[in-house]
Design a protein around this motif. Sequence first.
Motif, short mmCIF file in Angstrom:
data_model
loop_
_atom_site.label_atom_id
_atom_site.label_comp_id
_atom_site.label_asym_id
_atom_site.label_seq_id
_atom_site.Cartn_x
_atom_site.Cartn_y
_atom_site.Cartn_z
N SER A 51 30.88 25.79 14.17
CA SER A 51 31.90 26.08 13.16
C SER A 51 31.52 27.34 12.38
O SER A 51 30.47 27.95 12.63
CB SER A 51 32.02 24.92 12.17
OG SER A 51 30.95 24.94 11.23
N HIS A 52 32.37 27.68 11.39
CA HIS A 52 32.12 28.85 10.54
C HIS A 52 30.99 28.59 9.53
O HIS A 52 30.51 29.52 8.90
CB HIS A 52 33.39 29.18 9.77
CG HIS A 52 33.82 28.11 8.81
ND1 HIS A 52 34.27 26.87 9.23
CD2 HIS A 52 33.82 28.07 7.45
CE1 HIS A 52 34.55 26.14 8.16
NE2 HIS A 52 34.29 26.82 7.08
N GLN A 75 29.69 18.65 9.85
CA GLN A 75 29.59 20.09 10.18
C GLN A 75 28.71 20.84 9.19
O GLN A 75 27.91 21.67 9.59
CB GLN A 75 30.97 20.77 10.19
CG GLN A 75 31.82 20.39 11.38
CD GLN A 75 32.94 19.50 10.95
OE1 GLN A 75 32.77 18.68 10.06
NE2 GLN A 75 34.07 19.64 11.59
N SER A 121 31.05 24.57 0.66
CA SER A 121 32.39 25.11 0.46
C SER A 121 32.64 25.26 -1.04
O SER A 121 31.71 25.13 -1.83
CB SER A 121 33.41 24.16 1.10
OG SER A 121 34.70 24.74 1.06
N CYS A 153 43.12 26.62 7.78
CA CYS A 153 43.13 25.27 7.24
C CYS A 153 42.32 25.29 5.95
O CYS A 153 41.43 26.12 5.78
CB CYS A 153 42.56 24.26 8.23
SG CYS A 153 40.80 24.45 8.60
N CYS A 154 42.67 24.39 5.04
CA CYS A 154 41.98 24.41 3.75
C CYS A 154 41.46 23.04 3.36
O CYS A 154 42.23 22.10 3.15
CB CYS A 154 42.90 24.97 2.68
SG CYS A 154 42.02 25.29 1.14
N SER A 190 36.81 27.46 2.32
CA SER A 190 35.88 28.53 2.68
C SER A 190 36.26 29.29 3.96
O SER A 190 36.12 30.50 4.01
CB SER A 190 34.45 28.02 2.75
OG SER A 190 34.21 27.25 3.91
N ASN A 191 36.76 28.59 4.99
CA ASN A 191 37.12 29.38 6.18
C ASN A 191 38.42 30.13 5.91
O ASN A 191 38.58 31.28 6.32
CB ASN A 191 37.16 28.52 7.45
CG ASN A 191 38.49 27.81 7.70
OD1 ASN A 191 39.39 28.35 8.32
ND2 ASN A 191 38.64 26.59 7.18
N LEU A 244 38.48 17.96 5.68
CA LEU A 244 39.59 18.31 4.78
C LEU A 244 39.86 17.18 3.80
O LEU A 244 40.99 16.96 3.40
CB LEU A 244 40.86 18.62 5.60
CG LEU A 244 40.74 19.70 6.68
CD1 LEU A 244 42.08 19.89 7.39
CD2 LEU A 244 40.29 21.04 6.10
N ALA A 280 38.51 21.70 16.62
CA ALA A 280 38.19 20.69 15.63
C ALA A 280 39.50 20.24 14.99
O ALA A 280 40.41 21.04 14.82
CB ALA A 280 37.28 21.28 14.56
N GLU A 291 40.16 19.74 11.99
CA GLU A 291 40.41 20.58 10.81
C GLU A 291 41.13 21.86 11.22
O GLU A 291 42.17 22.23 10.68
CB GLU A 291 39.10 20.96 10.11
CG GLU A 291 38.37 19.82 9.44
CD GLU A 291 37.45 19.07 10.40
OE1 GLU A 291 37.47 19.37 11.62
OE2 GLU A 291 36.69 18.20 9.94
N SER A 292 40.54 22.53 12.22
CA SER A 292 41.10 23.79 12.71
C SER A 292 42.52 23.60 13.23
O SER A 292 43.33 24.53 13.18
CB SER A 292 40.24 24.36 13.83
OG SER A 292 38.86 24.23 13.55
N SER A 351 38.45 27.53 13.13
CA SER A 351 37.19 27.42 12.39
C SER A 351 36.08 26.71 13.17
O SER A 351 34.90 26.87 12.84
CB SER A 351 37.43 26.72 11.05
OG SER A 351 38.15 25.51 11.23
N GLY A 352 36.44 25.93 14.19
CA GLY A 352 35.37 25.29 14.97
C GLY A 352 35.92 24.55 16.18
O GLY A 352 37.12 24.35 16.31
C1 LIG Z 1 34.16 22.10 7.04
C2 LIG Z 1 35.20 22.58 7.96
C3 LIG Z 1 36.48 22.92 7.48
C4 LIG Z 1 36.91 22.76 6.06
O1 LIG Z 1 36.16 23.44 5.10
P1 LIG Z 1 36.65 24.77 4.40
O2 LIG Z 1 35.62 25.02 3.35
O3 LIG Z 1 38.00 24.52 3.83
O4 LIG Z 1 36.65 25.81 5.44
C5 LIG Z 1 37.38 23.42 8.40
N1 LIG Z 1 37.09 23.54 9.70
C6 LIG Z 1 35.87 23.21 10.19
C7 LIG Z 1 35.60 23.37 11.64
C8 LIG Z 1 34.90 22.72 9.33
O5 LIG Z 1 33.69 22.42 9.81
#
Ligand SMILES: *Cc1c(COP(=O)(O)O)cnc(C)c1O
Length: 458
Positions: free
Chosen positions: A115-116, A144, A234, A267-268, A272-273, A342, A386, A388-389, A417-418
Amino acid sequence: MRELSEKQVKVVLPEKDIPRQWYNILADMPTTPKPGLNPITKKPLTPEDLLPIFPMDLILQETSSERWIDIPEEVLDIYRLWRPSPMYRARRLEQALGTPARIYYKYEGVSPAGSHKPNTAIPQAYFNKKAGIKRLATETGAGQWGSALSLACTYFGLECTVYMVKVSYHQKPYRRSMMEVWGAEVIASPSDRTETGRRILEREPDCPGSLGMAISEAVEDAMSRKDTNYSLGSVLNHVLLHQTVIGLEAQKQFELIDDYPDVVVGCCGGGSNFGGLAFPFLADKFAGKKVRTVAVEPTACPTLTKGHFAYDYGDSAKMSPIVQMYTLGHDFVPAGIHAGGLRYHGASPIVSQLVHDGIIEAKAVGQEGVFEAAILFARTEGILPAPESAHAIKGAIDEALEAKEAEEERVILFCLSGHGHFDLSAYDEYLAGNLVDVEYPQEKIDEALKSLPQCDIA
Ligand SMILES: *Cc1c(COP(=O)(O)O)cnc(C)c1O
């Protein structure tokens, strides 16, 4: 400059193009966030308030108004192991959607942790090491962040203790294995290791845990030992600062192919990403360029779209600073949706302020649509995202379909993001038809108002 040739999909930069400085959006925001407050005195935070848990370099970055902050050579040496990350043109996804839009994605899943998050874990470990710290304590939800920090600590020879939200600890055993391979100690939270944990367990022995609780445990751990600091993955300004390498590289990648996004999507969770990708483009926007930015969150945790813009604690035990942000209340315990990353009750104060000021757009999406988007992406582009992504993918697909409807050539950039290699149980559930949309109830959002701290700072 040259245009992307007809078949080209990847835009890659040489190592020498890794950014040498992070971009600090605090220097350019029309309204900067209100100061963070000490959770006990409720007075604006001083560096001394933060020194028990953070190294001075990071404290200074947190409030710096310098536009550019140098990335140390030691950090660049580690970034080089996977950065610059590739930017892809999603040609096969575009074809499947039949859209005239051009869709690009910046892929952060190429880092060792997938991930990021290492983009900030690396400098955080570095600055702590430099300050003479021996051990870092942190929390993790889906794992993560815990894995990114474990990785970073191993590079710099630091010990790492990770409080992992209990429900994820049991749902995602392989993330724990990964952290342990990198040498970290992983503890299911709430635990009996801290006062906070013991108090929660007494009240509710089967408590599944939450990020807010795990943060409280990690902060307590860090406060109780001189050789230990706390690290957050984050939300904080310095975290988003470090993540701007994503957007800065993407800008160079667009320059190479003589293109530029109309809309930037991420995505939020804590932000952070999304911030890392979007802030450098917002710098262009502040300078007069036309570009939209869209933060996508789950309807099960609708912080930016339905939360209160108010001062709140960052954790459930009220030990962390009080900051002004969009919040669902620090007592928030999320539904078990699968995008573990998230599920935080708050969001970055910078992202919150920019949403409040109408500079960033925010939208919430249900998880059925998110997984549908994830599957389409995996079956066209190949990468298994992921969960989240996949919220960003869903956001990008919605933009592309709107462009199709309007017959316009929209240029869309999103952050992948991952990868989701550790999230396959969520995919199993989706494929078995067990995932339903979850809406966070309005009564709970209203109720949270009552628990917000009273802060009379103007
Ligand atoms: C942790 C994570 C997020 C969410 O966190 P942000 O701080 O909002 O970026 C999103 N995508 C992945 C792959 C993560 O590991």
